[in-house]
Motif scaffolding. Sequence first.
Motif, PDB file in Angstrom:
ATOM      1  N   VAL A   1       0.833  -1.193   0.000  1.00  0.00           N
ATOM      2  CA  VAL A   1       0.000   0.000   0.000  1.00  0.00           C
ATOM      3  C   VAL A   1       0.870   1.246   0.000  1.00  0.00           C
ATOM      4  CG1 VAL A   1      -1.680   1.309   1.347  1.00  0.00           C
ATOM      5  CG2 VAL A   1      -1.937  -1.153   1.107  1.00  0.00           C
ATOM      6  N   HIS A   2       2.002   1.180   0.765  1.00  0.00           N
ATOM      7  CA  HIS A   2       2.882   2.332   0.854  1.00  0.00           C
ATOM      8  C   HIS A   2       3.423   2.716  -0.517  1.00  0.00           C
ATOM      9  CE1 HIS A   2       5.875   5.098   2.375  1.00  0.00           C
ATOM     10  NE2 HIS A   2       6.824   4.428   1.754  1.00  0.00           N
ATOM     11  N   LYS A   3       3.636   1.750  -1.377  1.00  0.00           N
ATOM     12  CA  LYS A   3       4.207   2.031  -2.693  1.00  0.00           C
ATOM     13  C   LYS A   3       3.213   2.760  -3.590  1.00  0.00           C
ATOM     14  CE  LYS A   3       7.121  -2.060  -2.294  1.00  0.00           C
ATOM     15  NZ  LYS A   3       7.439  -3.399  -2.835  1.00  0.00           N
ATOM     16  N   ARG A   4       1.949   2.807  -3.145  1.00  0.00           N
ATOM     17  CA  ARG A   4       0.951   3.509  -3.945  1.00  0.00           C
ATOM     18  C   ARG A   4       0.695   4.905  -3.389  1.00  0.00           C
ATOM     19  NH1 ARG A   4      -1.774  -1.445  -3.206  1.00  0.00           N
ATOM     20  NH2 ARG A   4      -3.379  -0.437  -1.945  1.00  0.00           N
ATOM     21  N   SER A   5       1.728   5.495  -2.784  1.00  0.00           N
ATOM     22  CA  SER A   5       1.596   6.831  -2.208  1.00  0.00           C
ATOM     23  C   SER A   5       1.020   7.816  -3.215  1.00  0.00           C
ATOM     24  CB  SER A   5       2.966   7.327  -1.736  1.00  0.00           C
ATOM     25  OG  SER A   5       2.878   8.639  -1.251  1.00  0.00           O
ATOM     26  N   LYS A   6       0.053   8.583  -2.778  1.00  0.00           N
ATOM     27  CA  LYS A   6      -0.612   9.520  -3.668  1.00  0.00           C
ATOM     28  C   LYS A   6       0.300  10.703  -3.942  1.00  0.00           C
ATOM     29  CE  LYS A   6      -5.061   8.110  -1.803  1.00  0.00           C
ATOM     30  NZ  LYS A   6      -4.498   6.983  -1.100  1.00  0.00           N
ATOM     31  N   GLN A   7       0.620  10.940  -5.205  1.00  0.00           N
ATOM     32  CA  GLN A   7       1.542  12.000  -5.566  1.00  0.00           C
ATOM     33  C   GLN A   7       0.993  13.377  -5.187  1.00  0.00           C
ATOM     34  OE1 GLN A   7       4.624  11.461  -6.743  1.00  0.00           O
ATOM     35  NE2 GLN A   7       4.170   9.302  -6.376  1.00  0.00           N
ATOM     36  N   GLY A   8      -0.310  13.525  -5.172  1.00  0.00           N
ATOM     37  CA  GLY A   8      -0.880  14.829  -4.879  1.00  0.00           C
ATOM     38  C   GLY A   8      -1.044  15.119  -3.409  1.00  0.00           C
ATOM     39  N   ASP A   9      -0.804  14.124  -2.560  1.00  0.00           N
ATOM     40  CA  ASP A   9      -1.007  14.331  -1.134  1.00  0.00           C
ATOM     41  C   ASP A   9       0.075  15.250  -0.576  1.00  0.00           C
ATOM     42  OD1 ASP A   9      -3.309  12.995  -0.766  1.00  0.00           O
ATOM     43  OD2 ASP A   9      -2.429  11.155   0.030  1.00  0.00           O
ATOM     44  N   SER A  10      -0.326  16.290   0.114  1.00  0.00           N
ATOM     45  CA  SER A  10       0.571  17.214   0.806  1.00  0.00           C
ATOM     46  C   SER A  10      -0.293  17.880   1.854  1.00  0.00           C
ATOM     47  CB  SER A  10       1.136  18.249  -0.163  1.00  0.00           C
ATOM     48  OG  SER A  10       0.092  19.063  -0.661  1.00  0.00           O
ATOM     49  N   VAL A  11       0.245  18.861   2.564  1.00  0.00           N
ATOM     50  CA  VAL A  11      -0.587  19.556   3.536  1.00  0.00           C
ATOM     51  C   VAL A  11      -1.790  20.170   2.828  1.00  0.00           C
ATOM     52  CG1 VAL A  11      -0.657  21.432   5.194  1.00  0.00           C
ATOM     53  CG2 VAL A  11       1.357  19.986   5.064  1.00  0.00           C
ATOM     54  N   GLY A  12      -1.617  20.555   1.563  1.00  0.00           N
ATOM     55  CA  GLY A  12      -2.716  21.181   0.842  1.00  0.00           C
ATOM     56  C   GLY A  12      -3.877  20.254   0.578  1.00  0.00           C
ATOM     57  N   GLY A  13      -3.671  18.933   0.593  1.00  0.00           N
ATOM     58  CA  GLY A  13      -4.766  18.015   0.346  1.00  0.00           C
ATOM     59  C   GLY A  13      -4.665  16.787   1.205  1.00  0.00           C
ATOM     60  N   ALA A  14      -4.108  16.938   2.387  1.00  0.00           N
ATOM     61  CA  ALA A  14      -3.876  15.815   3.277  1.00  0.00           C
ATOM     62  C   ALA A  14      -5.099  15.550   4.145  1.00  0.00           C
ATOM     63  CB  ALA A  14      -2.663  16.095   4.169  1.00  0.00           C
ATOM     64  N   VAL A  15      -5.055  14.436   4.868  1.00  0.00           N
ATOM     65  CA  VAL A  15      -5.989  14.207   5.958  1.00  0.00           C
ATOM     66  C   VAL A  15      -5.532  15.084   7.119  1.00  0.00           C
ATOM     67  CG1 VAL A  15      -6.848  12.528   7.626  1.00  0.00           C
ATOM     68  CG2 VAL A  15      -6.485  11.842   5.248  1.00  0.00           C
TER      69      VAL A  15
ATOM     70  N   ARG B   1      -5.022  28.520   6.830  1.00  0.00           N
ATOM     71  CA  ARG B   1      -6.094  27.682   6.293  1.00  0.00           C
ATOM     72  C   ARG B   1      -5.466  26.478   5.621  1.00  0.00           C
ATOM     73  NH1 ARG B   1      -9.176  26.872   1.656  1.00  0.00           N
ATOM     74  NH2 ARG B   1     -11.428  26.617   2.008  1.00  0.00           N
ATOM     75  N   LEU B   2      -5.830  25.276   6.098  1.00  0.00           N
ATOM     76  CA  LEU B   2      -5.271  24.038   5.571  1.00  0.00           C
ATOM     77  C   LEU B   2      -6.329  23.294   4.764  1.00  0.00           C
ATOM     78  CD1 LEU B   2      -3.473  22.752   8.803  1.00  0.00           C
ATOM     79  CD2 LEU B   2      -2.542  24.225   7.016  1.00  0.00           C
ATOM     80  N   LYS B   3      -6.059  23.120   3.491  1.00  0.00           N
ATOM     81  CA  LYS B   3      -6.979  22.350   2.666  1.00  0.00           C
ATOM     82  C   LYS B   3      -6.957  20.899   3.128  1.00  0.00           C
ATOM     83  CE  LYS B   3      -8.157  21.353  -2.149  1.00  0.00           C
ATOM     84  NZ  LYS B   3      -9.566  21.698  -1.914  1.00  0.00           N
ATOM     85  N   ALA B   4      -8.106  20.280   3.224  1.00  0.00           N
ATOM     86  CA  ALA B   4      -8.195  18.925   3.776  1.00  0.00           C
ATOM     87  C   ALA B   4      -9.098  18.065   2.914  1.00  0.00           C
ATOM     88  CB  ALA B   4      -8.746  18.969   5.200  1.00  0.00           C
ATOM     89  N   ARG B   5      -8.609  16.899   2.545  1.00  0.00           N
ATOM     90  CA  ARG B   5      -9.499  15.968   1.853  1.00  0.00           C
ATOM     91  C   ARG B   5     -10.387  15.239   2.851  1.00  0.00           C
ATOM     92  NH1 ARG B   5      -8.316  10.498   1.334  1.00  0.00           N
ATOM     93  NH2 ARG B   5      -6.262   9.756   1.973  1.00  0.00           N
ATOM     94  N   ALA B   6      -9.985  15.232   4.124  1.00  0.00           N
ATOM     95  CA  ALA B   6     -10.810  14.703   5.210  1.00  0.00           C
ATOM     96  C   ALA B   6     -10.268  15.256   6.520  1.00  0.00           C
ATOM     97  CB  ALA B   6     -10.810  13.176   5.229  1.00  0.00           C
TER      98      ALA B   6
END
Length: 460
Positions: free
Chosen positions: A20-34, A162-167
Amino acid sequence: MTKERIGHPPHPFDPARDPVHKRSKQGDSVGGAVVIVGGGYSGAMLAARLAERGVASALIDRGGDFGRGVAYATLFEGHLLNVRSARMSAVDGDPGHFVRWLETHRPDHADPDGFAPRRVFGDYVQHRLATVDAACPGLITRITGTVAAIGTDAVVLEDGRRLKARAVVLATGNPAPRTAPAGASERVIADPWAPGALERIGAEDDVLIIGTGLTMVDMLLMLEGRGWRGRATALSRRGLMPRAHGPRPDVPAPLEAGLLEGPLSGRLALARTVAGREGWRSLMETLRPLTADAWQAADPAIRGRIVRHLRPWWDVHRHRIAGSIAGALERLKADDRLTMTAGRVVAIRPGAASVSLDWTPRHGPARPALTADWLIDCSGPGHDPARDGLTGPLLASGRARMDALRLGLDLDDQGRVLDAEGRADDRLFVLGPPARAAFWETIAVPDIRKRIEAVAAALQ
């Protein structure tokens, strides 16, 4: 391989071995993190587990001491875990993880059947967070700050960030008690865990304590550690004190089907029979892994009866204390320095040099007011989502609703918040003690550990 795993079997969720770790989402960052609100045990270990799954998170903690929260930030070595070390692994599927860490880092506390100091466990949680952070660079962002508001796609901090959050996951832990009015008098200690809260109490001062549970125990131990020699009177509805663990780990009693089905009165009668035959600790070991499922299966009427009539007895038997701590409390009682009283608080009347407590006894005629130099509110966490600055607006807007008993926010079995119409919100979760309305058992590490897995899986 990290240092903590040298010479031991591979961690079941080692990032190098977890596909699962190898499928890290390239777009995930603080801007779109949990975004995880609360950096205590629940929040920190969720952030670690998400990172192991390749999911980025932003972990927010008001004080910046990530991984400790209130429970494990205590500096007093006499505050021990209430669960044996062998059950305190922070890693689901690896029960020996904490004990192995103790063997390497704190061999003086490496007894698996012992009760390590809570501060040592906090060190362990912080070490696990740091280890995962190093193994999964860029997936855990730590932010020191206070959350002011939760939007549909972002979290706003008090300083304007302001932190963008996907969840968003609310892992805010246990709030301070609410029985005593905060700021009413310097003689009333409304939040016993506030920094320096007990420092004003003199060595010979007498204290009144509202509540006779685990917080009362912690405060008495801390006072004793500071050289206090006064007297304490503790008041609660039933005057019950936490029971002690046995000298050795308890073996579960045979499970009887009648414990989990049928009328509650019949199940309680059977539980008493089993306790009389096998011992009450063995009964509790049998029920411990089953209670969350039994709670979720119960309808609101049954839940209400449990809360009103059974919960006080359940709590003191389920959430036990180390034998050495129980012995210290018994010595205080034997020395006439601790009196346990059953009754209800009527009014708190602070004065310039003392504080009085008007109360009605549980049984018998009215009694005079209790008076002492100080009053400490140990009545338990003051969960009240409607008055909370974060969850109150969620309720007012209809994005969240209270459960039928008003114990807390209503959640589904994955920990997702239900809105006013009962629809689950894939972008809003609750973890740890604030999820008690849905899962009942959400304060002990073994229970939270399982909930972390469920929330992490839902956020994958």
